[in-house]
Design an enzyme around this catalytic site. Structure first.
Site, PDB file in Angstrom:
ATOM      1  N   SER A 153       0.793  -1.228   0.000  1.00  0.00           N
ATOM      2  CA  SER A 153       0.000   0.000   0.000  1.00  0.00           C
ATOM      3  C   SER A 153       0.821   1.272   0.000  1.00  0.00           C
ATOM      4  CB  SER A 153      -0.880   0.030   1.256  1.00  0.00           C
ATOM      5  OG  SER A 153      -1.867  -0.947   1.159  1.00  0.00           O
ATOM      6  N   GLY A 176     -10.375  -1.854  10.665  1.00  0.00           N
ATOM      7  CA  GLY A 176      -9.619  -2.972  10.077  1.00  0.00           C
ATOM      8  C   GLY A 176      -8.334  -2.445   9.482  1.00  0.00           C
ATOM      9  N   ASP A 225     -13.674  -5.861  17.391  1.00  0.00           N
ATOM     10  CA  ASP A 225     -14.309  -6.639  16.332  1.00  0.00           C
ATOM     11  C   ASP A 225     -15.260  -5.702  15.591  1.00  0.00           C
ATOM     12  OD1 ASP A 225     -15.821  -8.316  14.779  1.00  0.00           O
ATOM     13  OD2 ASP A 225     -16.321  -9.723  16.383  1.00  0.00           O
ATOM     14  N   PHE A 226     -14.974  -5.458  14.307  1.00  0.00           N
ATOM     15  CA  PHE A 226     -15.810  -4.479  13.596  1.00  0.00           C
ATOM     16  C   PHE A 226     -17.235  -4.978  13.325  1.00  0.00           C
ATOM     17  CE2 PHE A 226     -12.726  -5.480   9.838  1.00  0.00           C
ATOM     18  CZ  PHE A 226     -13.411  -6.637   9.475  1.00  0.00           C
ATOM     19  N   LYS A 240     -10.256   0.291   4.290  1.00  0.00           N
ATOM     20  CA  LYS A 240      -9.336   0.055   3.172  1.00  0.00           C
ATOM     21  C   LYS A 240      -9.038  -1.439   3.072  1.00  0.00           C
ATOM     22  CE  LYS A 240      -4.645   1.031   1.734  1.00  0.00           C
ATOM     23  NZ  LYS A 240      -3.946  -0.041   2.477  1.00  0.00           N
ATOM     24  N   HIS A 244     -13.569  -6.104   0.599  1.00  0.00           N
ATOM     25  CA  HIS A 244     -13.326  -7.177  -0.389  1.00  0.00           C
ATOM     26  C   HIS A 244     -13.069  -8.535   0.282  1.00  0.00           C
ATOM     27  CE1 HIS A 244      -8.623  -6.760  -0.904  1.00  0.00           C
ATOM     28  NE2 HIS A 244      -8.974  -6.869   0.363  1.00  0.00           N
TER      29      HIS A 244
END
Ligand SMILES: C[S@@+](CC[C@H](N)C(=O)[O-])C[C@H]1O[C@@H](n2cnc3c(N)ncnc32)[C@H](O)[C@@H]1O
Length: 336
Positions: A153, A176, A225-226, A240, A244
């Site tokens: 990245s 995350g 924990d999202f 980001k 996915h």
């Protein structure tokens, strides 16, 4: 099209695995790092990496044919422009990503027909556990994956830091966010508001060490924990390379947690940074889509699919802009 051309294309695609593992062998032995110091013969390289010179030369000749490295008239091998990123010292090194993918992803792809049939992840079939559990149980592979993510990245984030005015946000939460790698290029561009990285408890030690080492004392790491909760009240929420990893129902749950957190800060924005399938002419976003399918039962989404997903989660898309290649930033705000 001539018969021979048709079969050449089919063979190139069909034998892709030979290319992957030949490159894997050469990188795993550390050849690109040695070539950083200058050209070397197969004999010299073989001695340094403790390999047989004849087999090492044969492997390197494959890569030279494929456009990586070059060989001079004296038979010495050297870097070319395309091979430099395979050395571990390169600022945008792909070495860690290759070392991870050529083992974990490679073995997973042997099960791809089942993933295509069912739409389910086949990583557990290959490795005996879901992806994140596998990393949790193998800290050295988790560290390799984290380094690969960070390196991958670097250039993208440096570009984003100049493209987008991050100085406008009083606080940024990276959901995350791994070790907090988003905040290094932002800090380098002079953006140092209070920031929070939310990631899994297993990342805590690596994140604390990284933030201290990089002098990112304006960034706080929160283990969590999202799917359960996201830190409240920030002006910008970043997701980001997170969506996915998940199929739509899980994405909707993550986005719902983010939207809840945003209710404490009216005017807050969400920035999704992802590879957009079909977002540029290269096949990479489509290949990565198969990576997400096999690993997570997830997907790289097209722009239209992101719009549908964000809309379903109660967000209004405000901007969709290319950062580099098929990587895009999508800025959205909660629908009132
Ligand atoms: C593909 S990585 C992307 C990391 C980072 N955003 C980046 O772009 O480099 C996905 C991240 O999601 C984190 N993650 C996975 N499940 C999570 C969960 N339930 N709660 C919080 N973080 C999670 C992983 O630990 C990992 O750091």
């Amino acid at each position: 099209m001539k018969e021979s051309t048709m079969s050449a294309t089919a063979k190139r695609v069909m034998f892709g695995y030979i290319q992957t593992q030949t490159l894997h062998a050469v990188v795993k032995l550390g050849v690109p790092d040695i070539l950083d110091a200058g050209p070397a013969s197969a004999g010299v390289l073989a001695e340094r990496v403790r390999a047989r010179p004849d087999t090492l030369a044969r492997a390197l000749d494959v890569l030279v044919r494929l456009g990586l490295f070059c060989r001079d008239e004296d038979g010495r091998y050297a870097h070319n422009e395309d091979s430099r990123c395979l050395s571990s010292a390169h600022p945008n090194s792909l070495a860690d990503l290759l070392l991870f993918c050529a083992r974990e992803s490679y073995q997973t792809f042997a099960h791809l027909p089942e993933a295509v049939r069912t739409g389910e992840a086949v990583f557990p079939e290959a490795w005996g556990a879901p992806f994140w559990d596998h990393l949790e149980a193998n800290p050295d592979r988790a560290a390799l994956f984290a380094r690969a993510m960070e390196r991958q990245s670097e250039a993208l984030l440096r570009k984003l830091a100049t493209d987008h005015d991050f100085g406008q946000y009083a606080e940024i939460v990276d959901v995350g966010g791994g070790k907090g790698q988003l905040f290094r290029p932002l800090a380098a561009a002079g953006v140092r508001p209070p920031c929070v990285v939310l990631d899994q408890p297993s990342v805590t030690d690596a994140a604390q060490a990284y933030l201290a080492q990089e002098g990112l004392d304006h960034v706080r790491f929160t283990a969590g924990d999202f799917f359960m909760a996201v830190p409240e009240g920030a002006a910008l929420y970043v997701l980001k390379f997170v969506l996915h990893d998940w199929a739509d129902p899980e994405c909707l749950r993550i986005l719902e947690r983010v939207r809840e957190a945003m209710t404490k800060s009216p005017g807050a924005k969400l920035m999704v940074i992802e590879l957009v399938r079909g977002g540029d002419p290269s096949p990479w976003s489509y290949l990565s889509d198969m990576l997400m399918l096999s690993t997570f039962g997830a997907m790289e989404r097209s722009e239209a699919e992101f719009r549908v997903l964000l809309n379903a989660a109660g967000f209004e898309v405000e901007a969709v802009e290319a950062i580099a290649g098929a990587h895009y930033q999508i800025v959205a705000a909660p629908r009132s």
